[in-house]
Design a protein around this motif. Structure first.
Motif, PDB file in Angstrom:
ATOM      1  N   ALA A   1       0.834  -1.211   0.000  1.00  0.00           N
ATOM      2  CA  ALA A   1       0.000   0.000   0.000  1.00  0.00           C
ATOM      3  C   ALA A   1       0.869   1.262   0.000  1.00  0.00           C
ATOM      4  O   ALA A   1       0.590   2.224  -0.724  1.00  0.00           O
ATOM      5  CB  ALA A   1      -0.920  -0.007   1.217  1.00  0.00           C
ATOM      6  N   ARG A   2       1.933   1.261   0.794  1.00  0.00           N
ATOM      7  CA  ARG A   2       2.816   2.439   0.859  1.00  0.00           C
ATOM      8  C   ARG A   2       3.513   2.683  -0.487  1.00  0.00           C
ATOM      9  O   ARG A   2       3.613   3.815  -0.955  1.00  0.00           O
ATOM     10  CB  ARG A   2       3.884   2.237   1.948  1.00  0.00           C
ATOM     11  N   LEU A   3       4.009   1.601  -1.098  1.00  0.00           N
ATOM     12  CA  LEU A   3       4.710   1.750  -2.385  1.00  0.00           C
ATOM     13  C   LEU A   3       3.754   2.221  -3.480  1.00  0.00           C
ATOM     14  O   LEU A   3       4.126   3.053  -4.318  1.00  0.00           O
ATOM     15  CB  LEU A   3       5.379   0.426  -2.784  1.00  0.00           C
ATOM     16  N   GLN A   4       2.528   1.697  -3.470  1.00  0.00           N
ATOM     17  CA  GLN A   4       1.558   2.125  -4.487  1.00  0.00           C
ATOM     18  C   GLN A   4       1.174   3.591  -4.303  1.00  0.00           C
ATOM     19  O   GLN A   4       0.896   4.292  -5.264  1.00  0.00           O
ATOM     20  CB  GLN A   4       0.312   1.228  -4.434  1.00  0.00           C
ATOM     21  N   TYR A   5       1.154   4.025  -3.046  1.00  0.00           N
ATOM     22  CA  TYR A   5       0.888   5.443  -2.760  1.00  0.00           C
ATOM     23  C   TYR A   5       2.065   6.308  -3.247  1.00  0.00           C
ATOM     24  O   TYR A   5       1.879   7.373  -3.820  1.00  0.00           O
ATOM     25  CB  TYR A   5       0.680   5.636  -1.254  1.00  0.00           C
TER      26      TYR A   5
ATOM     27  N   ARG B   1      11.256   2.139 -11.342  1.00  0.00           N
ATOM     28  CA  ARG B   1      11.429   0.743 -11.732  1.00  0.00           C
ATOM     29  C   ARG B   1      11.640  -0.146 -10.502  1.00  0.00           C
ATOM     30  O   ARG B   1      11.073  -1.222 -10.399  1.00  0.00           O
ATOM     31  CB  ARG B   1      12.625   0.607 -12.688  1.00  0.00           C
ATOM     32  N   ARG B   2      12.472   0.339  -9.554  1.00  0.00           N
ATOM     33  CA  ARG B   2      12.727  -0.436  -8.333  1.00  0.00           C
ATOM     34  C   ARG B   2      11.438  -0.645  -7.539  1.00  0.00           C
ATOM     35  O   ARG B   2      11.194  -1.722  -7.016  1.00  0.00           O
ATOM     36  CB  ARG B   2      13.757   0.298  -7.457  1.00  0.00           C
ATOM     37  N   ILE B   3      10.639   0.410  -7.455  1.00  0.00           N
ATOM     38  CA  ILE B   3       9.380   0.308  -6.704  1.00  0.00           C
ATOM     39  C   ILE B   3       8.453  -0.703  -7.374  1.00  0.00           C
ATOM     40  O   ILE B   3       7.851  -1.550  -6.720  1.00  0.00           O
ATOM     41  CB  ILE B   3       8.697   1.694  -6.578  1.00  0.00           C
ATOM     42  N   GLU B   4       8.345  -0.610  -8.704  1.00  0.00           N
ATOM     43  CA  GLU B   4       7.456  -1.538  -9.428  1.00  0.00           C
ATOM     44  C   GLU B   4       7.926  -2.984  -9.267  1.00  0.00           C
ATOM     45  O   GLU B   4       7.117  -3.894  -9.087  1.00  0.00           O
ATOM     46  CB  GLU B   4       7.383  -1.153 -10.904  1.00  0.00           C
ATOM     47  N   GLU B   5       9.252  -3.196  -9.308  1.00  0.00           N
ATOM     48  CA  GLU B   5       9.792  -4.551  -9.124  1.00  0.00           C
ATOM     49  C   GLU B   5       9.518  -5.057  -7.707  1.00  0.00           C
ATOM     50  O   GLU B   5       9.185  -6.220  -7.504  1.00  0.00           O
ATOM     51  CB  GLU B   5      11.310  -4.555  -9.402  1.00  0.00           C
TER      52      GLU B   5
ATOM     53  N   LEU C   1       6.485  -8.431  -3.820  1.00  0.00           N
ATOM     54  CA  LEU C   1       5.624  -8.496  -2.630  1.00  0.00           C
ATOM     55  C   LEU C   1       4.303  -9.197  -2.963  1.00  0.00           C
ATOM     56  O   LEU C   1       3.808  -9.998  -2.186  1.00  0.00           O
ATOM     57  CB  LEU C   1       5.337  -7.081  -2.101  1.00  0.00           C
ATOM     58  N   HIS C   2       3.741  -8.876  -4.136  1.00  0.00           N
ATOM     59  CA  HIS C   2       2.485  -9.518  -4.560  1.00  0.00           C
ATOM     60  C   HIS C   2       2.662 -11.031  -4.662  1.00  0.00           C
ATOM     61  O   HIS C   2       1.780 -11.788  -4.257  1.00  0.00           O
ATOM     62  CB  HIS C   2       2.009  -8.953  -5.901  1.00  0.00           C
ATOM     63  N   ALA C   3       3.806 -11.453  -5.202  1.00  0.00           N
ATOM     64  CA  ALA C   3       4.059 -12.894  -5.353  1.00  0.00           C
ATOM     65  C   ALA C   3       4.104 -13.578  -3.990  1.00  0.00           C
ATOM     66  O   ALA C   3       3.531 -14.660  -3.800  1.00  0.00           O
ATOM     67  CB  ALA C   3       5.370 -13.108  -6.101  1.00  0.00           C
TER      68      ALA C   3
END
Length: 423
Positions: free
Chosen positions: A125-129, A165-169, A174-176
């Motif tokens: 949630a924090r990274l998506q924000y 890019r790092r955040i998306e990776e 985390l999702h996995a």
């Protein structure tokens, strides 16, 4: 270790027809307090819409700058989620740290998360924000340099693009990991359904006493158990879903689930991240909506919870109300009024009344019956002693006579193996 308290000014815009503004500003104060931030000032504006560039109008910006200097505040907290450009513009004009309600809630969740699943959910949630709020991100997109073709594509990337890019990776990783934990939870839920054990879920605003109520029920029915859950008088004490079996004296049992508390404008990133946890709510047979009856604005707490349940698609589930903390009010308790239980989890008062109302909802598939079980089917006597409420046992020439209360499904399943004398 004592944390250094920051000073903050809280800012909100009251839109037309908004009746809960004063409440939401008080809630923002409580959230700041939970983050060890001292609110030293407040500024509000009535408007027909939020200013798209600065959240508040230019006149209010000047007023806020003066207030910020006068009160020597460290941070300004806004009552709604700010867009990336609003944060940039406000920080440039106010020359101080600007945060919004969402990051405040995310910070509290990050502080409180104890289990691996909760920690992963909060980090997602924090990274998506953060992702759209990397300063200047939009302007820098596409600014690829250092050659062409796939091989050299990253050579001239800006720092912001690397950060993105790092955040998306990290989000993907985390999702996995979360998916594995979610799969395990779904297997557990399927198993519970197979066992035909009803699921009762405690829901409600944060800090209304859900965990205290769960502990009171554990203490009552399992006094030797060490399965108490964490309960404390603070916002979002519970971020983990706890499931406990409550075994009643008459061999009936149900699973009691404690869930994360709700708050108004719960960030959508969090609802998405915690969806697997909150799915416990949607699959329950009965919701027990726990209300802090001592709260001056308890009806607003009920409205906030109902709004979140609606977002989850759980508003239509059978629900009973437990008006908790009656020991802090003048209302008589324990008592049941029109299916609503007035109680005090702190004093363990009203537990019998609550169980009576829960029983009437989740154990309506039981039937009183009398059976004659042939001696050749002795295993069924053992089964009913274990899974039904056997009130009387006697022995006859042809078998064992049982007077009992059992599930209708159990009676139908074994009807051909026994003689049904009644029921």
């Amino acid at each position: 270790m004592l944390q250094q308290q920051q000073k903050a000014i809280i800012v909100g815009v009251q839109l037309q027809l908004q009746t809960d503004f004063a409440y939401s500003m008080q809630e923002l104060r409580n959230l700041a307090d939970a983050c060890f931030i001292e609110v030293v000032g407040e500024l509000s504006q009535k408007a027909s819409r939020v200013n798209p560039s600065h959240y508040i109008g230019t006149g209010k910006i000047e007023e806020l700058k003066a207030l910020h200097a006068e009160l020597e505040a460290d941070v300004v907290i806004f009552n709604d989620e700010l867009s990336p450009s609003q944060i940039r513009n406000l920080e440039a004009d106010l020359e101080c740290t600007v945060i919004d309600r969402t990051i405040l809630i995310l910070d509290i969740f990050a502080e409180r998360a104890k289990t691996r699943e909760a920690q992963l959910q909060v980090e997602v949630a924090r990274l998506q924000y953060m992702l759209p709020r990397l300063v200047g991100l939009r302007a820098s997109l596409g600014r690829q340099g250092g050659g062409s073709g796939v091989k050299n594509k990253g050579a001239g990337e800006t720092k912001l693009e690397l950060d993105r890019r790092r955040i998306e990776e990290r989000i993907t990783a985390l999702h996995a990991e979360l998916e594995k934990l979610v799969a395990r939870r779904q297997i557990q839920r399927k198993q519970r359904k197979k066992n035909e054990v009803p699921v009762v879920c405690l829901v409600g605003y944060t800090n209304t006493g859900k965990s205290s109520l769960m502990n009171a029920l554990i203490d009552k029915f399992h006094p030797e158990s060490e399965k108490r859950v964490f309960a404390q008088d603070m916002l979002f004490a519970t971020l983990e879903t706890s499931v406990r079996s409550i075994d009643l004296p008459d061999k009936k049992s149900f699973l009691l689930t404690d869930t994360v508390g709700f708050v108004s404008q719960l960030p959508h990133h969090l609802i998405k991240a915690f969806r697997s946890t909150l799915e416990e709510v949607t699959e329950a047979d009965l919701l027990v909506h726990v209300v802090d009856y001592s709260h001056a604005d308890y009806s607003q707490l009920v409205a906030v919870t109902n709004e979140t349940l609606k977002d989850l698609g759980a508003l239509e589930l059978p629900t009973i109300f437990a008006y908790n903390k009656c020991d802090l009010t003048n209302h008589p308790y324990p008592q049941i009024v029109d299916g609503t239980v007035y109680m005090s989890a702190q004093e363990s008062a009203g537990l019998d009344e609550l169980i009576a109302v829960i029983r009437s909802h989740v154990f309506n598939d039981y039937v009183q019956c009398e059976l004659l079980v042939p001696f050749s089917q002795g295993r069924l006597v053992a089964y009913f002693n274990e899974n039904a409420h056997v009130q009387e046992t006697s022995y006859e020439e042809t078998g064992t006579r049982l007077r009992m209360e059992c599930r209708t499904s159990d009676l139908e399943r074994y009807r051909n193996d026994v003689t049904v004398l009644q029921g």
